[in-house]
Design an enzyme around this catalytic site. Structure first.
Site, PDB file in Angstrom:
ATOM      1  N   SER A   7       0.858  -1.188   0.000  1.00  0.00           N
ATOM      2  CA  SER A   7       0.000   0.000   0.000  1.00  0.00           C
ATOM      3  C   SER A   7       0.891   1.234   0.000  1.00  0.00           C
ATOM      4  O   SER A   7       1.670   1.421  -0.926  1.00  0.00           O
ATOM      5  CB  SER A   7      -0.952  -0.023   1.199  1.00  0.00           C
ATOM      6  OG  SER A   7      -1.851   1.064   1.153  1.00  0.00           O
ATOM      7  N   THR A   8       0.815   2.069   1.025  1.00  0.00           N
ATOM      8  CA  THR A   8       1.595   3.303   1.069  1.00  0.00           C
ATOM      9  C   THR A   8       3.090   3.007   0.924  1.00  0.00           C
ATOM     10  O   THR A   8       3.645   2.204   1.667  1.00  0.00           O
ATOM     11  CB  THR A   8       1.354   4.033   2.407  1.00  0.00           C
ATOM     12  OG1 THR A   8      -0.049   4.167   2.607  1.00  0.00           O
ATOM     13  CG2 THR A   8       2.008   5.394   2.400  1.00  0.00           C
ATOM     14  N   HIS A  60      -2.563  -1.296  -3.297  1.00  0.00           N
ATOM     15  CA  HIS A  60      -3.676  -0.366  -3.090  1.00  0.00           C
ATOM     16  C   HIS A  60      -3.458   0.880  -3.942  1.00  0.00           C
ATOM     17  O   HIS A  60      -2.533   1.660  -3.683  1.00  0.00           O
ATOM     18  CB  HIS A  60      -3.768   0.052  -1.620  1.00  0.00           C
ATOM     19  CG  HIS A  60      -4.074  -1.082  -0.689  1.00  0.00           C
ATOM     20  ND1 HIS A  60      -3.914  -0.976   0.671  1.00  0.00           N
ATOM     21  CD2 HIS A  60      -4.541  -2.335  -0.914  1.00  0.00           C
ATOM     22  CE1 HIS A  60      -4.258  -2.116   1.251  1.00  0.00           C
ATOM     23  NE2 HIS A  60      -4.639  -2.954   0.299  1.00  0.00           N
ATOM     24  N   MET A  69      -0.086   1.194   5.149  1.00  0.00           N
ATOM     25  CA  MET A  69      -0.840   1.427   6.375  1.00  0.00           C
ATOM     26  C   MET A  69      -1.974   0.413   6.476  1.00  0.00           C
ATOM     27  O   MET A  69      -2.420  -0.174   5.490  1.00  0.00           O
ATOM     28  CB  MET A  69      -1.389   2.847   6.395  1.00  0.00           C
ATOM     29  CG  MET A  69      -2.376   3.174   5.295  1.00  0.00           C
ATOM     30  SD  MET A  69      -2.921   4.903   5.417  1.00  0.00           S
ATOM     31  CE  MET A  69      -4.003   5.012   3.997  1.00  0.00           C
ATOM     32  N   ASP A  89      -4.384  -4.907   5.897  1.00  0.00           N
ATOM     33  CA  ASP A  89      -4.781  -5.766   4.790  1.00  0.00           C
ATOM     34  C   ASP A  89      -3.683  -6.780   4.482  1.00  0.00           C
ATOM     35  O   ASP A  89      -2.528  -6.425   4.320  1.00  0.00           O
ATOM     36  CB  ASP A  89      -5.079  -4.917   3.547  1.00  0.00           C
ATOM     37  CG  ASP A  89      -5.658  -5.734   2.404  1.00  0.00           C
ATOM     38  OD1 ASP A  89      -6.256  -6.795   2.674  1.00  0.00           O
ATOM     39  OD2 ASP A  89      -5.521  -5.306   1.244  1.00  0.00           O
TER      40      ASP A  89
END
Length: 368
Positions: free
Chosen positions: A188-189, A215, A309, A312
């Protein structure tokens, strides 16, 4: 209080963004109309986070980002237009050290604020806790590109990396029967540059297919796949239709939807699937791993959970390991945000905890 510098040439966007963060109650705000004004404010305001418009007159967002990373490194969230050009610039920004990107509302901004605001606030809060990754060789490239600009004194150095976790190296050999298998990657991030570093270390003859759930909105995943394809020895494609899984190929899930493993008469495939409300982030890492566990023996699966973050992927990869599969979590020392991999480690679901630069070697050891 979180000190936030908002940089945007649009007076309307500055007003909208200011209203969003003022309503939170724990942000101290400053505003800049362009990149040069932002650079002037940096040493005086000393922001914890910067939101930076990609497209601005004069010193644009990418050039401003370069200078921020050189002169006073701090977390930056880029705000991008909903165009292909904006997506490419956003990926370039991530490669240059931005923590995250977010699409700016299109059309009637006031009508989109209710959807845009919670995501923006969440990303900025995560950025405030993040460890920005400084692009390698940035100072030398900038001084060559802007030889006429004398560098300003650096007012703050990038944070020293924390000591990396020790990789767990016991009982990592996959059963001999696992002649073929599947790698499942979640991020993600901070994910795009981490994926570039990780996948770029894998050889063209890597023996298993790799599916990536990063993401991201759909605007960005196609350009991300094309960029990775040009930078890696492996072939990389976005999953816009069912694709037969093949060794040495990487399949990037399309944004705003999920990517799952399905079985067809000619073999296993990576397939797009409409987003489900049960999974808050998309493409969902948990849903990807669960779909693979339904069709593939656990010892033929390796999960890799990278910077991001939230949580998931942590639950499903912990189940994967408990059933006999293997998992790799990125170490806190290199993760921009140690949320997802940290949750996997805390759940006891990581077979290996490794810094970014060794994840490819750890994975290669597991599958070969």
């Amino acid at each position: 209080m979180i000190r936030l510098l908002v940089v945007d040439d649009s007076a309307l966007m500055r007003k909208v963004l200011g209203g969003i963060f003022a309503a939170e109650g724990d942000f101290e705000l400053a505003f800049a109309r362009d990149g040069l004004e932002a650079l002037d404010l940096l040493p005086r305001f000393a922001p914890d986070v910067v939101t930076l418009d990609v497209t601005m007159p004069g010193l644009d967002g990418l050039a401003c980002l370069d200078r921020i990373m050189l002169e006073r490194p701090c977390p930056v969230v880029m705000l991008s237009s909903l165009t292909g050009e904006g997506a490419e610039a956003s990926l370039d920004a991530l490669a240059r050290g931005a923590v995250d990107v977010l699409e700016k509302p299109a059309g009637a901004v006031s009508l989109a604020v209710d959807l845009f605001a919670p995501v923006l606030v969440q990303k900025v809060r995560a950025a405030a806790r993040s460890r920005p990754r400084i692009a390698l060789g940035l100072a030398a490239r900038l001084r060559a590109r802007h030889a006429d600009l004398a560098p300003r004194p650096v007012s703050a150095a990038p944070p020293a990396p924390r000591q990396a976790e020790t990789a767990l190296t016991t009982d990592l050999t996959l059963p001999a029967a696992a002649a073929g298998g599947l790698v499942l990657v979640g991020a993600s991030t901070g994910g795009p540059p981490a994926l570039t570093a990780f996948l770029g270390e894998l050889p063209a003859d890597f023996p298993w297919p790799i599916i990536v759930a990063q993401h991201m909105p759909s605007t960005f995943t196609g350009p991300l796949a094309r960029r990775l394809d040009g930078l890696c020895a492996l072939g990389v494609q976005e999953v816009t239709a069912p694709a037969l899984l093949a060794p040495g190929r990487v399949y990037v899930g399309r944004g705003d939807a999920d990517v799952i493993v399905v079985r067809r008469p000619d073999g296993l495939m990576a397939a797009p699937a409409p987003a489900k409300a049960d999974y808050p982030w998309h493409p969902s890492v948990d849903r990807l791993v669960e779909s693979a566990l339904d069709l593939v023996l656990p010892h033929r699966l390796v999960g890799v959970l990278m910077t991001g973050m939230g949580r998931d992927g942590a639950r499903s990869m912990a189940v994967l390991r408990a059933r006999g599969g293997r998992t790799i979590a990125e170490a806190e020392a290199t993760a921009v945000v140690w949320g997802m991999p940290g949750e996997l480690v805390r759940a006891g679901g990581a077979s290996v905890v490794a810094p970014l630069e060794t994840i490819a070697a750890e994975l290669t050891a597991l599958v070969t």
